[in-house]
Design a protein around this motif. Structure first.
Motif, PDB file in Angstrom:
ATOM      1  N   ALA A   1       6.867 -61.589-161.207  1.00 57.73           N
ATOM      2  CA  ALA A   1       5.906 -61.201-162.147  1.00 57.73           C
ATOM      3  C   ALA A   1       4.575 -61.429-161.264  1.00 57.73           C
ATOM      4  O   ALA A   1       4.363 -62.422-160.775  1.00 57.73           O
ATOM      5  CB  ALA A   1       5.648 -61.432-163.302  1.00 57.73           C
ATOM      6  N   GLY A   2       3.300 -60.721-161.442  1.00 58.45           N
ATOM      7  CA  GLY A   2       2.199 -60.586-160.836  1.00 58.45           C
ATOM      8  C   GLY A   2       1.748 -60.637-159.333  1.00 58.45           C
ATOM      9  O   GLY A   2       0.977 -61.308-158.668  1.00 58.45           O
TER      10      GLY A   2
ATOM     11  N   ASP B   1       6.895 -57.120-162.878  1.00 58.53           N
ATOM     12  CA  ASP B   1       6.049 -56.617-163.780  1.00 58.53           C
ATOM     13  C   ASP B   1       4.530 -56.984-163.268  1.00 58.53           C
ATOM     14  O   ASP B   1       4.207 -58.090-162.618  1.00 58.53           O
ATOM     15  CB  ASP B   1       6.067 -57.313-165.166  1.00 58.53           C
ATOM     16  N   LEU B   2       3.523 -56.076-163.703  1.00 56.78           N
ATOM     17  CA  LEU B   2       2.366 -56.254-163.390  1.00 56.78           C
ATOM     18  C   LEU B   2       1.903 -56.353-161.863  1.00 56.78           C
ATOM     19  O   LEU B   2       1.172 -57.323-161.477  1.00 56.78           O
ATOM     20  CB  LEU B   2       1.584 -57.413-164.347  1.00 56.78           C
ATOM     21  N   SER B   3       2.738 -55.704-161.192  1.00 56.37           N
ATOM     22  CA  SER B   3       2.524 -55.821-159.619  1.00 56.37           C
ATOM     23  C   SER B   3       1.416 -54.739-158.966  1.00 56.37           C
ATOM     24  O   SER B   3       1.464 -53.826-159.706  1.00 56.37           O
ATOM     25  CB  SER B   3       3.919 -55.746-158.832  1.00 56.37           C
ATOM     26  N   THR B   4       0.947 -54.978-157.940  1.00 51.79           N
ATOM     27  CA  THR B   4      -0.087 -54.214-157.273  1.00 51.79           C
ATOM     28  C   THR B   4       0.064 -54.066-155.753  1.00 51.79           C
ATOM     29  O   THR B   4       0.352 -55.315-155.093  1.00 51.79           O
ATOM     30  CB  THR B   4      -1.640 -54.607-157.610  1.00 51.79           C
ATOM     31  N   PHE B   5       0.101 -52.896-155.268  1.00 55.68           N
ATOM     32  CA  PHE B   5       0.121 -52.996-153.868  1.00 55.68           C
ATOM     33  C   PHE B   5      -1.236 -52.021-153.326  1.00 55.68           C
ATOM     34  O   PHE B   5      -1.508 -51.068-153.915  1.00 55.68           O
ATOM     35  CB  PHE B   5       1.342 -52.101-153.197  1.00 55.68           C
ATOM     36  N   TYR B   6      -2.009 -52.750-152.364  1.00 52.84           N
ATOM     37  CA  TYR B   6      -3.404 -52.158-152.165  1.00 52.84           C
ATOM     38  C   TYR B   6      -3.333 -51.938-150.775  1.00 52.84           C
ATOM     39  O   TYR B   6      -3.110 -53.061-149.826  1.00 52.84           O
ATOM     40  CB  TYR B   6      -4.442 -52.945-152.636  1.00 52.84           C
ATOM     41  N   SER B   7      -3.815 -50.906-150.210  1.00 53.75           N
ATOM     42  CA  SER B   7      -4.015 -50.554-148.756  1.00 53.75           C
ATOM     43  C   SER B   7      -2.756 -51.035-147.948  1.00 53.75           C
ATOM     44  O   SER B   7      -2.645 -51.865-146.904  1.00 53.75           O
ATOM     45  CB  SER B   7      -5.114 -51.023-148.270  1.00 53.75           C
ATOM     46  N   CYS B   8      -1.298 -50.414-148.461  1.00 49.48           N
ATOM     47  CA  CYS B   8      -0.380 -50.909-147.625  1.00 49.48           C
ATOM     48  C   CYS B   8       0.276 -49.507-147.398  1.00 49.48           C
ATOM     49  O   CYS B   8       0.005 -48.328-147.994  1.00 49.48           O
ATOM     50  CB  CYS B   8       0.646 -51.722-148.692  1.00 49.48           C
TER      51      CYS B   8
ATOM     52  N   HIS C   1      11.380 -49.643-159.183  1.00 48.85           N
ATOM     53  CA  HIS C   1      12.724 -49.858-160.102  1.00 48.85           C
ATOM     54  C   HIS C   1      12.193 -49.861-161.342  1.00 48.85           C
ATOM     55  O   HIS C   1      13.007 -49.321-162.339  1.00 48.85           O
ATOM     56  CB  HIS C   1      13.344 -51.110-159.612  1.00 48.85           C
ATOM     57  N   SER C   2      11.257 -51.005-161.815  1.00 49.63           N
ATOM     58  CA  SER C   2      11.241 -51.060-163.161  1.00 49.63           C
ATOM     59  C   SER C   2       9.909 -51.738-163.414  1.00 49.63           C
ATOM     60  O   SER C   2       9.118 -52.528-162.654  1.00 49.63           O
ATOM     61  CB  SER C   2      12.486 -52.177-163.696  1.00 49.63           C
ATOM     62  N   LEU C   3       9.633 -52.020-164.876  1.00 53.65           N
ATOM     63  CA  LEU C   3       8.254 -52.706-165.207  1.00 53.65           C
ATOM     64  C   LEU C   3       6.879 -51.952-164.787  1.00 53.65           C
ATOM     65  O   LEU C   3       7.112 -50.799-164.397  1.00 53.65           O
ATOM     66  CB  LEU C   3       8.556 -54.084-164.785  1.00 53.65           C
ATOM     67  N   ARG C   4       6.055 -52.731-164.575  1.00 51.32           N
ATOM     68  CA  ARG C   4       4.675 -52.033-164.479  1.00 51.32           C
ATOM     69  C   ARG C   4       4.210 -52.056-163.251  1.00 51.32           C
ATOM     70  O   ARG C   4       3.899 -53.219-162.823  1.00 51.32           O
ATOM     71  CB  ARG C   4       3.591 -52.488-165.574  1.00 51.32           C
ATOM     72  N   GLN C   5       3.557 -51.178-162.597  1.00 45.71           N
ATOM     73  CA  GLN C   5       2.960 -51.141-161.223  1.00 45.71           C
ATOM     74  C   GLN C   5       2.002 -50.262-161.093  1.00 45.71           C
ATOM     75  O   GLN C   5       1.817 -49.099-161.511  1.00 45.71           O
ATOM     76  CB  GLN C   5       4.519 -50.733-160.238  1.00 45.71           C
ATOM     77  N   PHE C   6       1.208 -50.667-159.891  1.00 45.18           N
ATOM     78  CA  PHE C   6      -0.065 -50.011-159.703  1.00 45.18           C
ATOM     79  C   PHE C   6      -0.159 -49.939-158.020  1.00 45.18           C
ATOM     80  O   PHE C   6       0.065 -51.019-157.403  1.00 45.18           O
ATOM     81  CB  PHE C   6      -1.324 -50.630-160.175  1.00 45.18           C
ATOM     82  N   TYR C   7      -0.448 -48.794-157.613  1.00 45.91           N
ATOM     83  CA  TYR C   7      -0.514 -48.561-156.114  1.00 45.91           C
ATOM     84  C   TYR C   7      -1.968 -47.851-155.728  1.00 45.91           C
ATOM     85  O   TYR C   7      -1.869 -46.964-156.409  1.00 45.91           O
ATOM     86  CB  TYR C   7       0.690 -47.656-155.502  1.00 45.91           C
TER      87      TYR C   7
ATOM     88  N   ALA D   1       4.725 -46.649-163.324  1.00 44.68           N
ATOM     89  CA  ALA D   1       4.092 -46.779-161.732  1.00 44.68           C
ATOM     90  C   ALA D   1       3.255 -45.513-161.757  1.00 44.68           C
ATOM     91  O   ALA D   1       3.217 -44.456-162.149  1.00 44.68           O
ATOM     92  CB  ALA D   1       5.213 -46.560-160.756  1.00 44.68           C
ATOM     93  N   ILE D   2       1.866 -45.922-161.324  1.00 44.43           N
ATOM     94  CA  ILE D   2       0.657 -45.294-161.114  1.00 44.43           C
ATOM     95  C   ILE D   2       0.365 -45.356-159.450  1.00 44.43           C
ATOM     96  O   ILE D   2      -0.001 -46.487-159.178  1.00 44.43           O
ATOM     97  CB  ILE D   2      -0.717 -45.473-162.148  1.00 44.43           C
ATOM     98  N   PHE D   3       0.156 -44.227-158.894  1.00 42.26           N
ATOM     99  CA  PHE D   3      -0.416 -44.284-157.449  1.00 42.26           C
ATOM    100  C   PHE D   3      -1.812 -43.512-157.614  1.00 42.26           C
ATOM    101  O   PHE D   3      -2.127 -42.361-158.041  1.00 42.26           O
ATOM    102  CB  PHE D   3       0.454 -43.390-156.771  1.00 42.26           C
TER     103      PHE D   3
END
Length: 565
Positions: free
Chosen positions: A339-340, A367-374, A386-392, A410-412
């Protein structure tokens, strides 16, 4: 040692369950709703008949029933894990693919026990509607449990050599999945507020910086460069509120030996276990280079931030695939469940190629993961949300078939999505969302992105039909809004998976999109497809509403728009 610790944890859970099993329904608090019969309460679940076989034949309220089913779910998850371990002890008689499928199931079963224990601790302590944030946490965990069960089953079903294992595990998997569905339904009915209570989003100025936690005040040039490169990207944003990103420690990965580590996995091993975010992120700076590693960030490596030197500068690459005897789940070049997690300025690749079919670049179950400029680069099944909360945010995603797939929330946002050249005879599908239960709070949401053909597809003389998505599971949910759709999008927009599967239960929607492919006049005629023209309905799928992002994204320092753009 790890196995012994886990066995001790499992035994502790068993004792914990045994104590509660001695309680009757009358022992629990029931002060929020009137008692009803099992038949009545089961009408609010997806499978009323199965629900009635699970609940004791006595009157209780939704909280009593909910506690009972979550407690029973935790007990069943322990039993299922024991079954998997029994099969793995006979590994000498199993093929490698069967062992891999079982190991996937074991990892997922361990996560389920964690999620169920956390869920039970919450529902056992209250008989009233929870706050939006707390309810979202538990609904997310119970949703992920169903996803984990389905992933285990999918892996066993497509592994031909696992026939004997599949025969022994399919019925328990099916029954446990139904039980977990009842738990999720009752939790949703009793503990989840009817309307999420969100912070009102206002477009005010956001200022980002990094706070030096336990680091010496005098930083090396490289360390300073990390702060500056990441901060500079954020300082140009103009929304949100002031935040500071806390960092507890920084290590450097460099292939030439000039850093702390030469491999990414060694740096991850050095990260503290189960650290709280209040201590700050453990930051791994990965210098420019091509890292041929299969990276796995386990659940105990929480709140880890990984920063590279930029897209196509820091590259993590592998070539595992389904064709080469891997499960789709285990084909990922990079996998994270802690997470995180935050990733910035990195390219993730799977170079197996279109001919190898399912070959994942990144599998994200954090959970509560973030990918930025990848950047995520592969062909079929590129990015497994796959699962839980994600932001791209501001990411590039390349692929051919179902190349954004999974069952996360998941939100892009502000991303570039590039369909690329598939194999002859294939058509291109961008998303395959895997929501399998109507009470799961999951979905794939694509906002203010750009969908254009990758150069290799744009320059090809053959036209390949390109679709926005198809339903991988019954309640598949995908929304495109405020996004540029180029002319490669087929006028129908969406395509069926097989026959009429899920066409009466899915939720697909488009809102305020632009570009030559955005015309909805000739879209599919399914009753479950929605050309949204109401901003109120569309607002349900914004970052602030769907992910309750104002509660957790600010701490990452990654820019985002909470509402419409």
């Amino acid at each position: 040692m790890a196995s012994k610790l886990f066995n001790f944890f499992a035994f502790s859970c068993f004792v914990f369950l045994a104590l509660f099993a001695s309680l009757s329904f009358a022992d629990t608090q029931s002060n929020s709703t009137s008692p009803v019969s099992p038949e009545t309460i089961c009408k609010s679940t997806p499978d009323p008949h199965f629900c009635k076989t699970v609940l004791p034949n006595q009157t209780a309220n939704v909280y009593d029933y909910g506690r009972y089913t979550v407690r029973k779910s935790l007990s069943q998850s322990r039993k299922f894990l024991s079954m998997i371990d029994k099969y793995l002890k006979k590994s000498s008689t199993l093929t490698n693919s069967a062992i891999q499928a079982l190991e996937d199931c074991r990892q997922l079963a361990e996560l389920n026990m964690d999620f169920l224990l956390s869920s039970f601790q919450t529902v056992n302590n209250t008989s009233k509607t929870l706050s939006s944030a707390k309810a979202e946490d538990i609904q997310t965990f119970l949703s992920a449990i169903l996803t984990n069960e389905q992933t285990c089953l999918d892996g066993l079903q497509v592994t031909a050599s696992a026939w004997s294992v599949r025969k022994g595990l399919t019925l328990p998997l099916s029954n446990d999945t139904k039980l977990y569905s009842v738990s999720l339904a009752l939790f949703t009915k009793g503990w989840v507020p009817k309307k999420k209570q969100n912070t009102t989003w206002k477009p005010i100025k956001r200022q980002h910086s990094f706070r030096n936690g336990r680091l010496p005040l005098k930083m090396s040039r490289k360390t300073q460069a990390i702060y500056e490169s990441v901060s500079r990207r954020k300082l140009i944003q103009s929304q949100g509120v002031n935040e500071v990103v806390a960092v507890s420690d920084i290590v450097t990965v460099s292939q030439d030996g000039s850093g702390n580590f030469t491999t990414i996995n060694d740096a991850i091993s050095a990260a503290p276990n189960n650290s709280a975010l209040t201590a700050g992120y453990f930051l791994i700076y990965v210098t420019a280079g091509v890292y041929e590693e299969y990276v796995y960030i386990a659940k105990n490596k929480r709140n880890l931030m990984m920063v590279g030197d930029g897209i196509n500068q820091t590259i993590i690459t592998g070539n595992r695939s389904f064709v080469d005897d891997n499960t789709t789940f285990n084909s990922a070049t990079f996998a994270v469940v802690a997470a995180g997690f935050v990733a910035v300025n990195i390219t993730f690749r799977n170079t197996a190629g279109a001919i190898k079919h399912q070959a994942v670049a990144v599998r994200n179950g954090a959970d509560l993961s973030t990918f930025y400029s990848c950047s995520f680069e592969a062909y079929q099944d590129t990015l497994y949300t796959h699962s839980l909360r994600q932001f791209y945010r501001e990411c590039d995603i390349y692929g051919t078939v179902d190349f954004i797939f999974g069952n996360a929330a998941a939100i892009f946002q502000n991303c570039n999505i590039y369909p690329r050249l598939p194999m002859s005879g294939q058509y291109i599908v961008i998303t395959a969302q895997g929501r399998s239960d109507p009470n799961q709070n999951t979905g794939t949401l694509i906002q203010n992105c750009s969908i254009r053909a990758a150069d290799e597809l744009a320059s090809n003389n053959i036209t390949f039909q390109t679709y926005l998505g198809r339903p991988w599971k019954n309640f598949s949910r995908t929304v495109y809004m405020e996004t540029f759709l180029d002319s490669l999008i087929n006028p129908a927009g969406w395509i069926a998976w097989s026959g009429d599967f899920a066409l009466s239960t899915l939720y697909y929607a488009e809102y305020d999109n632009t570009g030559p492919g955005s015309n909805t006049t000739n879209r599919v005629s399914w009753p479950t497809y929605h050309a949204i023209n109401n901003a109120t309905e569309a607002a349900n799928f914004t970052v602030a509403n769907f992910l309750l992002a104002d509660d957790w994204l600010p701490q990452t320092g990654v820019p985002y728009n909470g509402g419409f753009i």
